[in-house]
Motif scaffolding. Structure first.
Motif, PDB file in Angstrom:
ATOM      1  N   PRO A   9       7.202   5.172  -3.948  1.00  0.00           N
ATOM      2  CA  PRO A   9       6.023   6.027  -3.998  1.00  0.00           C
ATOM      3  C   PRO A   9       5.261   5.733  -5.291  1.00  0.00           C
ATOM      4  N   GLY A  32       1.298   8.175   5.456  1.00  0.00           N
ATOM      5  CA  GLY A  32       0.966   9.245   4.509  1.00  0.00           C
ATOM      6  C   GLY A  32      -0.390   9.867   4.863  1.00  0.00           C
ATOM      7  N   GLY A 167      -0.357  -3.914 -13.734  1.00  0.00           N
ATOM      8  CA  GLY A 167      -1.509  -4.644 -14.292  1.00  0.00           C
ATOM      9  C   GLY A 167      -2.791  -4.134 -13.658  1.00  0.00           C
TER      10      GLY A 167
END
Ligand code: B4P
Length: 184
Positions: A9, A32, A167
């Protein structure tokens, strides 16, 4: 192109899924999002799902598989991306059976590699209803026990690719496009 996004998650599946489906013009199927739509509409399924989601658990395989089966039969001819599904071994096995029947096997599974410290920071910053510290811890425990075994499941099938999920969002998307351009 038929793809699965796999990861903990908060590993960035939903974030990258939006970019990928726009780039390749394929359907985005997020369990979801489907569950949150049921919660928002206050359906019987949504009321059941909300309690489980707020506690950091997984909604039952039966409910999730029912939703997915319906979507896969609707609009998948030009390819699809599954985001947040499968999350358990029974879900993965049922998905294989469904896709075999439809003659549309998965081409590639992208695994997002992100450490739990980074995930905790991201989700606490997001502030969704299920993003409290206790719930995030529970979701990570559930992930370890029930979803992480899928990494080996897809490795054994030979179609798992790992992407470093830390990143800049755009840099991660470029890493994914490089992998997907090869299978197009
Ligand atoms: P999901 O909606 O699948 O949500 P998630 O795992 O929390 O998020 P995701 O990995 O998509 O992260 P995101 O891009 O949003 O599940 C929610 C709940 O639904 C589950 O807990 C479960 O109860 C239920 N459920 C769903 N599917 C199920 C299934 N198959 N079976 C049973 N139950 C199911 O990113 C998170 C945050 O990080 C965002 O704020 C984003 O802006 C940020 N972020 C993303 N990339 C970043 C980056 N590179 N750097 C910094 N921040 C970044």
């Amino acid at each position: 192109m038929r793809i699965i996004l796999l990861g903990a998650p908060g590993s960035g599946k939903g974030t990258q899924a939006e970019k990928i489906v726009n780039h390749y013009k394929i359907n985005h199927i997020s369990t979801g999002d489907l569950l949150r739509a049921e919660v928002a509409a206050n359906t019987e399924l949504g009321v059941q799902a909300k309690a489980i989601m707020d506690a950091g658990g997984l909604v039952s395989d039966d409910i999730v598989l029912g939703m997915i089966e319906k979507r896969l039969q609707e609009d998948t001819a030009q390819g699809f991306m599954l985001d947040g599904f499968p999350r358990t071994l029974p879900q993965a096995q049922s998905l294989d059976a469904m896709l075999t029947q439809l003659g549309q096997p998965i081409d590639i599974v992208i695994f997002f590699d992100v450490d739990y410290g980074e995930i905790m920071q991201r989700l606490l910053a997001r502030k969704r209803a299920d993003d409290t510290e206790a719930t995030i811890r529970k979701r990570l425990e559930v992930y370890e026990a029930q979803t992480a075994p899928l990494i080996d499941y897809y490795k054994a099938k030979g179609n798992l690719r790992t992407v470093q999920g830390v990143g800049e969002v755009e840099a991660i998307a470029q890493r994914i496009y490089q992998i997907l351009d090869d299978i197009r």
